[in-house]
Design a protein around this motif. Structure first.
Motif, PDB file in Angstrom:
ATOM      1  N   GLY A 306       0.837  -1.197   0.000  1.00  0.00           N
ATOM      2  CA  GLY A 306       0.000   0.000   0.000  1.00  0.00           C
ATOM      3  C   GLY A 306       0.867   1.240   0.000  1.00  0.00           C
ATOM      4  N   LEU A 307       0.525   2.214  -0.821  1.00  0.00           N
ATOM      5  CA  LEU A 307       1.288   3.450  -0.928  1.00  0.00           C
ATOM      6  C   LEU A 307       0.974   4.377   0.235  1.00  0.00           C
ATOM      7  CD1 LEU A 307       3.223   4.911  -3.020  1.00  0.00           C
ATOM      8  CD2 LEU A 307       1.173   6.165  -3.735  1.00  0.00           C
ATOM      9  N   VAL A 308       1.998   5.090   0.705  1.00  0.00           N
ATOM     10  CA  VAL A 308       1.822   6.176   1.669  1.00  0.00           C
ATOM     11  C   VAL A 308       1.969   7.483   0.899  1.00  0.00           C
ATOM     12  CG1 VAL A 308       2.622   7.285   3.781  1.00  0.00           C
ATOM     13  CG2 VAL A 308       2.754   4.795   3.553  1.00  0.00           C
ATOM     14  N   THR A 309       0.910   8.273   0.832  1.00  0.00           N
ATOM     15  CA  THR A 309       0.925   9.525   0.083  1.00  0.00           C
ATOM     16  C   THR A 309       0.090  10.572   0.792  1.00  0.00           C
ATOM     17  OG1 THR A 309       0.313  10.601  -2.011  1.00  0.00           O
ATOM     18  CG2 THR A 309      -0.975   8.673  -1.358  1.00  0.00           C
ATOM     19  N   ASP A 310       0.525  11.821   0.678  1.00  0.00           N
ATOM     20  CA  ASP A 310      -0.273  12.935   1.197  1.00  0.00           C
ATOM     21  C   ASP A 310      -1.075  13.601   0.092  1.00  0.00           C
ATOM     22  OD1 ASP A 310       1.664  14.280  -0.242  1.00  0.00           O
ATOM     23  OD2 ASP A 310       2.523  15.357   1.468  1.00  0.00           O
ATOM     24  N   GLY A 311      -1.107  12.981  -1.067  1.00  0.00           N
ATOM     25  CA  GLY A 311      -1.837  13.519  -2.210  1.00  0.00           C
ATOM     26  C   GLY A 311      -0.937  14.178  -3.228  1.00  0.00           C
TER      27      GLY A 311
END
Length: 405
Positions: A306-311
């Protein structure tokens, strides 16, 4: 005694116009015998780095970052991460110290820097099914969270997708944990093999242009990734294949660069590598490339990502993996996409074996006393030099920060 602030300023070394960069010695302290460098998290998403495959991944020092809770059965994986006001919420599935071998969905929260993770909470039980797992979460701006998961068995004795919705990210029904029923299963109309399909561990949810996309695979028709679309996320219409690959899709996210929308897909194959593919459309993807390989025995069999992203930024990934081919002793590991920091001293890079502590920090051991050398910082491709400093004195316990002007 409060430490003085030491600032080193040099022009930024890169192809773009020169921008001042600095490395600061702060008053903060790292545990002995370590030195810590902060300010290394990835910048805004740049598709060229992903197209070239030049990405600098760093293992988290906490290995695994998310172990199962104590108990007789410990096997967790399928992480999916959504931003929340206080940081991030992590969902995952499996046996979190469970008494029985039934897959369930759990959640935990963390701060923006992944420095601490809350106690785990069971959110979705297995209900009428034997297993509920393989979660893929999307959180809307109003706080409502949609989770696509898989339930086993359906009437055909196979895995089928289901949808769970929560206004607060924790309560998915009248009671917590929620006990799913047959009504939570979602059909995919137009996919002729759906009744017999075995959709297990390959279901990714995406919100795009006011509709929902479900990317999925079928073990009875394995070798392609498919897409379906829905307006309400309850009934999907089959669109067709989007990727020709014998891989299992786990996550799809979108970023905007230069006015162009890019779709990033992450996949696994229960082996020693993770894969990704990047496209300017969500309907077709080019052949997948290797994201990275397993680091060793602990994460030898990788079963989900799963990716960790703030957008705006792709900060890293959480992934489920284990040491045994039976795939029933998994933990959740983390790797972070970081700028590469070196400390060159007497012909050696003391930071070469450093480990990340969340997306922004790198920690590495140094010998007692004073070590003289210089910091060199590269972009998150690991090769483009951004900063080269003068000689400084390094001591155990120091915390330095890299800043771009």
């Amino acid at each position: 005694m409060r430490r003085a602030l030491l600032t080193i300023v040099l022009p930024m070394l890169c192809a773009a116009p020169a921008v001042a960069a600095k490395v600061e010695l702060t008053h903060l302290r790292a545990p002995t015998p370590y030195v810590e460098v902060r300010g290394l998290s990835a910048g805004p998403f740049r598709p060229l780095l992903w197209q070239r495959g030049t990405l600098h991944w760093v293992q988290d020092a906490r290995w695994p970052i998310l172990p199962p809770a104590p108990g007789p059965l410990r096997n967790i994986y399928a992480p999916t991460v959504v931003p929340i006001r206080s940081g991030y919420r992590i969902y995952f599935g499996g046996w979190d110290g469970s008494q029985t071998p039934n897959d369930r969905l759990y959640t935990a929260t963390t701060d923006p820097e992944f420095q601490s993770i809350s106690p785990h909470q069971l959110t979705v039980d297995h209900g009428r099914f034997v297993h509920v797992n393989n979660c893929s979460a999307v959180r809307l701006q109003n706080g409502t969270t949609y989770i696509a998961a898989t339930c086993y068995p359906d009437e055909a004795g196979t895995n089928k997708p289901a949808l769970f919705v929560s206004k607060d990210g924790v309560r998915f029904g009248a009671a917590t944990p929620y006990a799913p029923t047959k009504a939570d299963l979602v059909p995919i109309h137009g996919y002729e093999s759906f009744a017999d399909a075995d959709i297990n561990g390959m279901n990714a949810l995406l919100r795009e242009d006011g509709v929902w996309r479900l990317y999925f695979g079928d073990f009875h028709q394995f070798g392609k990734v498919y897409r379906a679309t829905s307006r309400d996320a309850r009934t999907f219409q089959y669109d067709g294949p989007v990727l020709d690959a014998a891989l299992m899709v786990n996550d799809v996210h979108q970023f905007v660069f230069g006015g162009q929308r890019w779709s990033l897909m992450l996949l696994h194959h229960n082996d020693q590598r993770l894969s990704y593919t990047l496209s300017t459309t969500s309907a077709h993807f080019p052949p997948a490339s290797t994201l990275f390989q397993a680091a060793g025995n602990d994460d030898r069999y990788i079963v989900a990502v799963g990716l960790v992203t703030d957008g705006r930024r792709a900060l890293g990934v959480l992934y489920g993996a284990g040491a045994v081919p039976s795939l029933d002793q998994n933990r959740i590991f983390a790797r972070w996409l970081q700028k590469r920091a070196q400390f060159e001293a007497s012909g050696r890079d003391l930071a070469a074996d450093g480990r990340a502590l969340g997306p922004d920090r790198l920690r590495f051991p140094v010998p007692p006393g004073v070590t003289r050398g210089r910091f060199v910082v590269y972009d998150e491709d690991g090769a483009t030099r951004l900063y080269e400093g003068p000689e400084v004195e390094l001591r155990q316990g120091q915390v330095w920060t890299f800043r771009r002007g």
